[in-house]
Design a protein around this motif. Structure first.
Motif, short mmCIF file in Angstrom:
data_model
loop_
_atom_site.label_atom_id
_atom_site.label_comp_id
_atom_site.label_asym_id
_atom_site.label_seq_id
_atom_site.Cartn_x
_atom_site.Cartn_y
_atom_site.Cartn_z
N HIS A 1 0.83 -1.21 0.00
CA HIS A 1 0.00 0.00 0.00
C HIS A 1 0.86 1.26 0.00
O HIS A 1 0.47 2.28 -0.57
CB HIS A 1 -0.97 0.01 1.19
N ASP A 2 2.05 1.18 0.60
CA ASP A 2 2.95 2.33 0.57
C ASP A 2 3.73 2.39 -0.75
O ASP A 2 3.98 3.47 -1.28
CB ASP A 2 3.94 2.27 1.74
N ALA A 3 4.10 1.22 -1.28
CA ALA A 3 4.81 1.19 -2.56
C ALA A 3 3.95 1.79 -3.68
O ALA A 3 4.46 2.46 -4.58
CB ALA A 3 5.19 -0.24 -2.92
N VAL A 4 2.63 1.57 -3.60
CA VAL A 4 1.73 2.06 -4.64
C VAL A 4 1.23 3.46 -4.34
O VAL A 4 1.24 4.34 -5.22
CB VAL A 4 0.54 1.10 -4.83
N LEU A 5 0.79 3.71 -3.11
CA LEU A 5 0.12 4.97 -2.79
C LEU A 5 1.00 5.95 -2.03
O LEU A 5 0.52 6.99 -1.58
CB LEU A 5 -1.15 4.69 -1.98
N GLY A 6 2.28 5.64 -1.92
CA GLY A 6 3.19 6.52 -1.17
C GLY A 6 3.30 7.91 -1.75
O GLY A 6 3.63 8.87 -1.04
N ARG A 7 3.02 8.06 -3.06
CA ARG A 7 3.10 9.37 -3.71
C ARG A 7 1.72 9.94 -4.01
O ARG A 7 1.60 10.92 -4.75
CB ARG A 7 3.92 9.26 -5.00
N ALA A 8 0.67 9.34 -3.45
CA ALA A 8 -0.69 9.77 -3.75
C ALA A 8 -0.93 11.23 -3.38
O ALA A 8 -1.61 11.97 -4.10
CB ALA A 8 -1.70 8.88 -3.03
N PHE B 1 -12.47 -1.79 -5.93
CA PHE B 1 -11.61 -2.97 -5.73
C PHE B 1 -10.26 -2.56 -5.15
O PHE B 1 -9.79 -3.14 -4.15
CB PHE B 1 -11.45 -3.71 -7.06
N PRO B 2 -9.55 -1.55 -5.74
CA PRO B 2 -8.26 -1.17 -5.15
C PRO B 2 -8.39 -0.63 -3.72
O PRO B 2 -7.50 -0.87 -2.89
CB PRO B 2 -7.74 -0.07 -6.10
N ILE B 3 -9.48 0.09 -3.44
CA ILE B 3 -9.69 0.60 -2.07
C ILE B 3 -9.72 -0.57 -1.10
O ILE B 3 -9.06 -0.56 -0.05
CB ILE B 3 -11.00 1.40 -1.98
N ALA B 4 -10.50 -1.61 -1.44
CA ALA B 4 -10.62 -2.77 -0.56
C ALA B 4 -9.29 -3.49 -0.41
O ALA B 4 -8.91 -3.90 0.70
CB ALA B 4 -11.68 -3.73 -1.11
N PHE B 5 -8.56 -3.62 -1.51
CA PHE B 5 -7.28 -4.34 -1.48
C PHE B 5 -6.28 -3.63 -0.57
O PHE B 5 -5.70 -4.25 0.34
CB PHE B 5 -6.72 -4.46 -2.90
N TYR B 6 -6.07 -2.33 -0.79
CA TYR B 6 -5.05 -1.62 -0.01
C TYR B 6 -5.50 -1.41 1.43
O TYR B 6 -4.66 -1.37 2.34
CB TYR B 6 -4.72 -0.27 -0.67
N ALA B 7 -6.80 -1.30 1.66
CA ALA B 7 -7.29 -1.19 3.03
C ALA B 7 -6.98 -2.47 3.80
O ALA B 7 -6.56 -2.43 4.97
CB ALA B 7 -8.79 -0.92 3.04
N ALA B 8 -7.20 -3.61 3.15
CA ALA B 8 -6.95 -4.89 3.83
C ALA B 8 -5.48 -5.06 4.15
O ALA B 8 -5.12 -5.47 5.27
CB ALA B 8 -7.44 -6.03 2.94
N ALA C 1 -0.33 -5.10 -13.61
CA ALA C 1 -0.17 -4.16 -14.72
C ALA C 1 -1.27 -3.12 -14.82
O ALA C 1 -1.04 -2.02 -15.34
CB ALA C 1 -0.09 -4.94 -16.04
N LEU C 2 -2.45 -3.44 -14.30
CA LEU C 2 -3.58 -2.53 -14.48
C LEU C 2 -4.00 -1.82 -13.20
O LEU C 2 -4.73 -0.83 -13.27
CB LEU C 2 -4.78 -3.29 -15.06
N MET C 3 -3.56 -2.31 -12.05
CA MET C 3 -3.92 -1.66 -10.79
C MET C 3 -2.68 -1.09 -10.10
O MET C 3 -2.52 0.13 -9.99
CB MET C 3 -4.65 -2.65 -9.86
N ASN C 4 -1.76 -1.97 -9.68
CA ASN C 4 -0.61 -1.49 -8.90
C ASN C 4 0.32 -0.58 -9.70
O ASN C 4 0.72 0.49 -9.22
CB ASN C 4 0.19 -2.69 -8.38
N ALA C 5 0.70 -1.00 -10.91
CA ALA C 5 1.71 -0.25 -11.67
C ALA C 5 1.25 1.16 -12.03
O ALA C 5 1.95 2.14 -11.76
CB ALA C 5 2.13 -1.02 -12.91
N PRO C 6 0.08 1.34 -12.65
CA PRO C 6 -0.32 2.71 -13.01
C PRO C 6 -0.60 3.59 -11.80
O PRO C 6 -0.27 4.79 -11.81
CB PRO C 6 -1.57 2.52 -13.87
N LEU C 7 -1.16 3.01 -10.72
CA LEU C 7 -1.43 3.84 -9.54
C LEU C 7 -0.14 4.24 -8.83
O LEU C 7 -0.06 5.30 -8.22
CB LEU C 7 -2.37 3.10 -8.57
N ARG C 8 0.88 3.41 -8.92
CA ARG C 8 2.19 3.79 -8.35
C ARG C 8 2.79 4.98 -9.10
O ARG C 8 3.47 5.82 -8.51
CB ARG C 8 3.13 2.58 -8.41
#
Length: 324
Positions: free
Chosen positions: A18-25, A80-87, A233-240
């Motif tokens: 969750h930090d690797a992907v959303l650390g720059r959010a 879906f991503p909200i649920a994944f990173y929240a968990a 490729a479609l969730m983690n990579a582009p959101l990072r």
């Protein structure tokens, strides 16, 4: 014998996913992160960051603890991503479930992964409840969309108003499992693949030179998030990287082509059957696909002649292939 790449090794990215992907959010702020390609809902990076933290707090208050497994049973949605990173922020590992799994197939994965929690969507709630009953050991079934009236099921959306403290869970990225997707069973029964936080995060770092994505890029997510291709490729990579992910729940050709045209998609990650449609189907001529800059195909081998036909028809560089 060990074979080494001609390229420099990729340093391990030792971060919770969750930090690797959303650390720059926070830096991406109001830029659109997730867009419902078949509707109107859009979430900014600031909202995705804030919402997943509140949902993590709600899950922790409900009893989700480090070491638990949460089953995520949903087609592609912006939630879906909200649920994944929240968990994962609450300390759980996420096992992703095929949304069309039968209750028996679902229950088998629940038992094998020792899942104690389920997040599903309202249309799939009966199947999730049946699977939970068959498997046993499930503490609670949540939905991530609007809860059915009077059904007694809680929605993750209700956690957005939670005042519970955000969980502070010590994650060992090298050892703690972030995702537990299941293989297709090609060589036997489906098997849970234990992916640590660091293994997923480092794979994202590996991918960055292959196709750089960033703010302003628009990626169409039509392949399922529950599969590792879609998840990576479609969730983690582009959101990072600060790109915008336009989400579709399933592949329907006209909806797919219409989303490319409407949202000015510039990057496509697909499988060979979609490359075939882009190369051969007459409907393609009815849409403006001029925003496309590249196509990547994976999940199965792509015939070279078909790849060339697709590239020629759309006026694009050669279709890239990925595997592994």
């Amino acid at each position: 014998m060990v074979f080494h790449s001609e390229y420099e090794p990729v340093p391990t990215l030792s971060l919770p996913i969750h930090d690797a992907v959303l650390g720059r959010a926070a830096a991406y702020g109001d830029a659109p992160a997730l867009v419902d390609g078949a509707g109107e809902l859009s979430l900014s990076y600031a909202q995705v960051d804030a919402f997943h933290r509140r949902v993590a707090a709600g899950l922790a208050e409900a009893g989700v603890r480090k070491g638990d497994v949460l089953a995520l049973h949903s087609p592609n949605t912006v939630l879906f991503p909200i649920a994944f990173y929240a968990a994962t922020r609450a300390g759980a590992s996420v096992t992703t479930i095929h949304p069309l799994a039968t209750p028996e197939e679902f229950a088998k994965q629940l038992r094998d992964s020792a899942a104690r929690w389920i997040v599903t969507v309202s249309p799939l709630l009966p199947a999730a409840r049946a699977a939970a009953e068959l498997a046993g050991g499930v503490e609670e079934v949540f939905v991530c969309d609007a809860a059915p009236e009077g059904d007694g099921v809680r929605s993750l959306q209700s956690f957005l108003a939670s005042t519970a403290p955000e969980p502070e869970v010590a994650v060992d990225p090298a050892e703690d499992v972030a995702a537990l997707p299941y293989s297709s069973g090609t060589t036997g029964v489906p098997k849970g693949v234990m992916l640590t936080h660091a293994s997923i995060a480092t794979n994202l770092a590996q991918l960055e030179p292959f196709i750089p994505m960033g703010p302003g890029d628009r990626i169409l997510a039509v392949l399922p998030f529950f599969h590792i291709y879609g998840l990576t490729a479609l969730m983690n990579a582009p959101l990072r990287q600060g790109a915008t992910v336009v989400v579709l729940p399933r592949f329907e050709l006209d909806t797919f082509l219409g989303a490319i045209q409407k949202h000015r998609i510039n990057g496509l990650y697909v499988a060979p059957p979609i490359v075939l449609a882009l190369a051969k189907h007459p409907a393609v001529a009815s849409y403006d696909l001029s925003s496309l800059e590249y196509i990547v195909s994976a999940a199965a081998p792509l015939d070279a002649a078909l790849a060339a036909a697709c590239s020629a028809r759309l006026g694009l560089p050669p279709v890239r292939q990925a595997y592994g």
